[in-house]
Design a protein around this motif. Structure first.
Motif, PDB file in Angstrom:
ATOM      1  N   PRO A   1      18.874-165.268  39.314  1.00 64.12           N
ATOM      2  CA  PRO A   1      20.058-164.544  39.811  1.00 64.12           C
ATOM      3  C   PRO A   1      20.367-164.868  41.264  1.00 64.12           C
ATOM      4  O   PRO A   1      21.502-164.755  41.704  1.00 64.12           O
ATOM      5  N   ASP A   2      19.345-165.290  41.996  1.00 62.05           N
ATOM      6  CA  ASP A   2      19.531-165.592  43.416  1.00 62.05           C
ATOM      7  C   ASP A   2      19.169-167.032  43.739  1.00 62.05           C
ATOM      8  O   ASP A   2      18.829-167.363  44.872  1.00 62.05           O
ATOM      9  N   PHE A   3      19.237-167.910  42.748  1.00 68.30           N
ATOM     10  CA  PHE A   3      18.821-169.299  42.939  1.00 68.30           C
ATOM     11  C   PHE A   3      19.652-170.001  44.005  1.00 68.30           C
ATOM     12  O   PHE A   3      19.110-170.615  44.931  1.00 68.30           O
ATOM     13  N   GLU A   4      20.969-169.910  43.897  1.00 68.27           N
ATOM     14  CA  GLU A   4      21.840-170.624  44.823  1.00 68.27           C
ATOM     15  C   GLU A   4      21.680-170.101  46.244  1.00 68.27           C
ATOM     16  O   GLU A   4      21.643-170.886  47.208  1.00 68.27           O
ATOM     17  N   SER A   5      21.575-168.782  46.391  1.00 67.29           N
ATOM     18  CA  SER A   5      21.425-168.221  47.736  1.00 67.29           C
ATOM     19  C   SER A   5      20.069-168.609  48.326  1.00 67.29           C
ATOM     20  O   SER A   5      19.956-168.883  49.518  1.00 67.29           O
ATOM     21  N   TYR A   6      19.036-168.645  47.480  1.00 62.87           N
ATOM     22  CA  TYR A   6      17.711-169.045  47.956  1.00 62.87           C
ATOM     23  C   TYR A   6      17.744-170.504  48.416  1.00 62.87           C
ATOM     24  O   TYR A   6      17.240-170.834  49.501  1.00 62.87           O
ATOM     25  N   ALA A   7      18.339-171.364  47.593  1.00 62.30           N
ATOM     26  CA  ALA A   7      18.400-172.791  47.935  1.00 62.30           C
ATOM     27  C   ALA A   7      19.188-173.013  49.221  1.00 62.30           C
ATOM     28  O   ALA A   7      18.835-173.862  50.042  1.00 62.30           O
ATOM     29  N   ALA A   8      20.251-172.239  49.414  1.00 62.73           N
ATOM     30  CA  ALA A   8      21.087-172.407  50.601  1.00 62.73           C
ATOM     31  C   ALA A   8      20.362-171.996  51.877  1.00 62.73           C
ATOM     32  O   ALA A   8      20.710-172.464  52.970  1.00 62.73           O
ATOM     33  N   LYS A   9      19.365-171.137  51.765  1.00 57.79           N
ATOM     34  CA  LYS A   9      18.656-170.639  52.938  1.00 57.79           C
ATOM     35  C   LYS A   9      17.404-171.454  53.280  1.00 57.79           C
ATOM     36  O   LYS A   9      16.716-171.145  54.254  1.00 57.79           O
ATOM     37  N   LEU A  10      17.096-172.462  52.478  1.00 60.85           N
ATOM     38  CA  LEU A  10      15.910-173.270  52.751  1.00 60.85           C
ATOM     39  C   LEU A  10      16.026-173.947  54.104  1.00 60.85           C
ATOM     40  O   LEU A  10      17.079-174.475  54.472  1.00 60.85           O
ATOM     41  N   GLN A  11      14.918-173.942  54.844  1.00 59.31           N
ATOM     42  CA  GLN A  11      14.914-174.530  56.184  1.00 59.31           C
ATOM     43  C   GLN A  11      13.694-175.436  56.372  1.00 59.31           C
ATOM     44  O   GLN A  11      12.811-175.485  55.517  1.00 59.31           O
ATOM     45  N   GLY A  12      13.694-176.135  57.487  1.00 59.38           N
ATOM     46  CA  GLY A  12      12.568-177.010  57.802  1.00 59.38           C
ATOM     47  C   GLY A  12      12.802-178.424  57.309  1.00 59.38           C
ATOM     48  O   GLY A  12      13.917-178.808  56.962  1.00 59.38           O
ATOM     49  N   SER A  13      11.734-179.181  57.253  1.00 54.70           N
ATOM     50  CA  SER A  13      11.822-180.559  56.781  1.00 54.70           C
ATOM     51  C   SER A  13      12.203-180.562  55.306  1.00 54.70           C
ATOM     52  O   SER A  13      12.092-179.547  54.609  1.00 54.70           O
ATOM     53  N   TYR A  14      12.647-181.717  54.830  1.00 49.99           N
ATOM     54  CA  TYR A  14      12.997-181.812  53.411  1.00 49.99           C
ATOM     55  C   TYR A  14      11.756-181.719  52.531  1.00 49.99           C
ATOM     56  O   TYR A  14      11.821-181.251  51.399  1.00 49.99           O
TER      57      TYR A  14
ATOM     58  N   ARG B   1       9.306-179.692  53.213  1.00 45.55           N
ATOM     59  CA  ARG B   1       9.093-178.246  53.137  1.00 45.55           C
ATOM     60  C   ARG B   1      10.082-177.597  52.171  1.00 45.55           C
ATOM     61  O   ARG B   1       9.726-176.729  51.387  1.00 45.55           O
ATOM     62  N   ARG B   2      11.338-178.029  52.235  1.00 42.46           N
ATOM     63  CA  ARG B   2      12.366-177.458  51.371  1.00 42.46           C
ATOM     64  C   ARG B   2      12.078-177.756  49.900  1.00 42.46           C
ATOM     65  O   ARG B   2      12.215-176.882  49.039  1.00 42.46           O
ATOM     66  N   LEU B   3      11.683-179.000  49.642  1.00 39.29           N
ATOM     67  CA  LEU B   3      11.381-179.369  48.261  1.00 39.29           C
ATOM     68  C   LEU B   3      10.179-178.576  47.754  1.00 39.29           C
ATOM     69  O   LEU B   3      10.182-178.076  46.622  1.00 39.29           O
ATOM     70  N   HIS B   4       9.168-178.451  48.575  1.00 38.64           N
ATOM     71  CA  HIS B   4       7.984-177.680  48.216  1.00 38.64           C
ATOM     72  C   HIS B   4       8.353-176.233  47.889  1.00 38.64           C
ATOM     73  O   HIS B   4       7.967-175.685  46.848  1.00 38.64           O
ATOM     74  N   ASP B   5       9.133-175.600  48.765  1.00 38.68           N
ATOM     75  CA  ASP B   5       9.476-174.195  48.576  1.00 38.68           C
ATOM     76  C   ASP B   5      10.341-173.990  47.333  1.00 38.68           C
ATOM     77  O   ASP B   5      10.175-172.997  46.610  1.00 38.68           O
ATOM     78  N   LEU B   6      11.261-174.931  47.085  1.00 39.94           N
ATOM     79  CA  LEU B   6      12.119-174.784  45.913  1.00 39.94           C
ATOM     80  C   LEU B   6      11.314-174.965  44.624  1.00 39.94           C
ATOM     81  O   LEU B   6      11.552-174.263  43.633  1.00 39.94           O
ATOM     82  N   MET B   7      10.354-175.886  44.636  1.00 40.73           N
ATOM     83  CA  MET B   7       9.510-176.081  43.461  1.00 40.73           C
ATOM     84  C   MET B   7       8.675-174.834  43.177  1.00 40.73           C
ATOM     85  O   MET B   7       8.559-174.401  42.031  1.00 40.73           O
ATOM     86  N   VAL B   8       8.116-174.232  44.228  1.00 39.75           N
ATOM     87  CA  VAL B   8       7.339-173.005  44.043  1.00 39.75           C
ATOM     88  C   VAL B   8       8.217-171.907  43.466  1.00 39.75           C
ATOM     89  O   VAL B   8       7.814-171.179  42.541  1.00 39.75           O
TER      90      VAL B   8
ATOM     91  N   ILE C   1      18.459-179.053  38.450  1.00 38.59           N
ATOM     92  CA  ILE C   1      18.124-180.454  38.693  1.00 38.59           C
ATOM     93  C   ILE C   1      18.959-181.016  39.839  1.00 38.59           C
ATOM     94  O   ILE C   1      18.456-181.745  40.697  1.00 38.59           O
ATOM     95  N   ASP C   2      20.252-180.668  39.863  1.00 43.33           N
ATOM     96  CA  ASP C   2      21.138-181.168  40.921  1.00 43.33           C
ATOM     97  C   ASP C   2      20.676-180.699  42.299  1.00 43.33           C
ATOM     98  O   ASP C   2      20.780-181.444  43.282  1.00 43.33           O
ATOM     99  N   GLN C   3      20.181-179.472  42.377  1.00 42.19           N
ATOM    100  CA  GLN C   3      19.715-178.957  43.662  1.00 42.19           C
ATOM    101  C   GLN C   3      18.486-179.725  44.141  1.00 42.19           C
ATOM    102  O   GLN C   3      18.350-180.054  45.320  1.00 42.19           O
TER     103      GLN C   3
END
Length: 209
Positions: free
Chosen positions: A76-89, A91-98, A140-142
């Motif tokens: 329900p909050d996937f897009e908002s979570y992805a939009a708020k990712l910060q740091g190196s890519y 770090r962002r990839l790691h956090d999104l995978m988790v 997948i696109d994200q």
């Protein structure tokens, strides 16, 4: 009729489709598509069978909308979570995978929806296609967006895996299948499995080789 009563009734009417679909989910899980009766769905939802037909024309329609309704609860909050990712890519990839692994692997609704799609996919090919378009492809696109940005920034190398971003999702899919097939006999440590999967994928993409 007092305005407050009207407001309460209107709210209950708006909530009723969701309550019916939640009840349908439990009945389809319990009995499978073929053996589920709308009478039982109505009883579980606390409504009449006629009420179900008021919102959904057929059992097939109930099933289709149930899968979509349940899937909406994954992210329900996937897009908002992805939009708020910060740091190196990295770090962002790691956090999104988790985030994604946790939502998919530990969600009963996710596992059962996978079971529905596998068991009834030939009966509902359009449903499978819609599920891909509405839920799988955006995820997948994200991932692809972050990976490509990481390549441009020099953090990731243009490894063969970047052409198949679906690979990122495969550990979560395995966890769901494992839970469906072997969950009652041999449980996996989801957190440890997630860490191992991310470590493997990150080393495959790392530009520092």
């Amino acid at each position: 009729m007092p305005a407050e009563i009207k407001k309460t009734r209107a709210r209950r009417k708006a909530e009723r489709p969701s309550e019916i679909l939640d009840a349908a989910f439990e009945e389809f899980v319990k009995n499978g598509y073929g053996s589920t009766r709308l009478e039982d769905v109505a009883t579980r939802a606390g409504v009449t069978k006629g009420t179900i037909y008021f919102y959904f024309e057929t059992k097939e329609r109930v099933f289709e909308e149930m899968v979509r309704h349940t899937s909406l609860g994954f992210f329900p909050d996937f897009e908002s979570y992805a939009a708020k990712l910060q740091g190196s890519y990295t770090r962002r990839l790691h956090d999104l995978m988790v985030f994604v692994f946790g939502r998919i692997a530990e969600s009963r609704e996710s596992r059962e929806t996978l079971r529905f799609l596998i068991a009834e996919g030939t009966r509902f090919p359009d449903l499978v296609e819609r599920h891909y378009d509405e839920f799988v492809k955006p995820t997948i696109d994200q991932f692809q967006k972050i990976i490509q940005a990481g390549i441009a920034a020099g953090e990731f190398r243009a490894a063969p895996a970047t052409s198949f971003t679906e690979i990122v999702m495969s550990p979560a899919l395995l966890l769901s299948l494992w839970a469906l097939l072997f969950g009652s006999r041999k449980q996996l440590d989801v957190a440890a499995f997630t860490t191992a999967s991310i470590d493997l994928f990150m080393h495959g993409l790392s530009a520092s080789k």
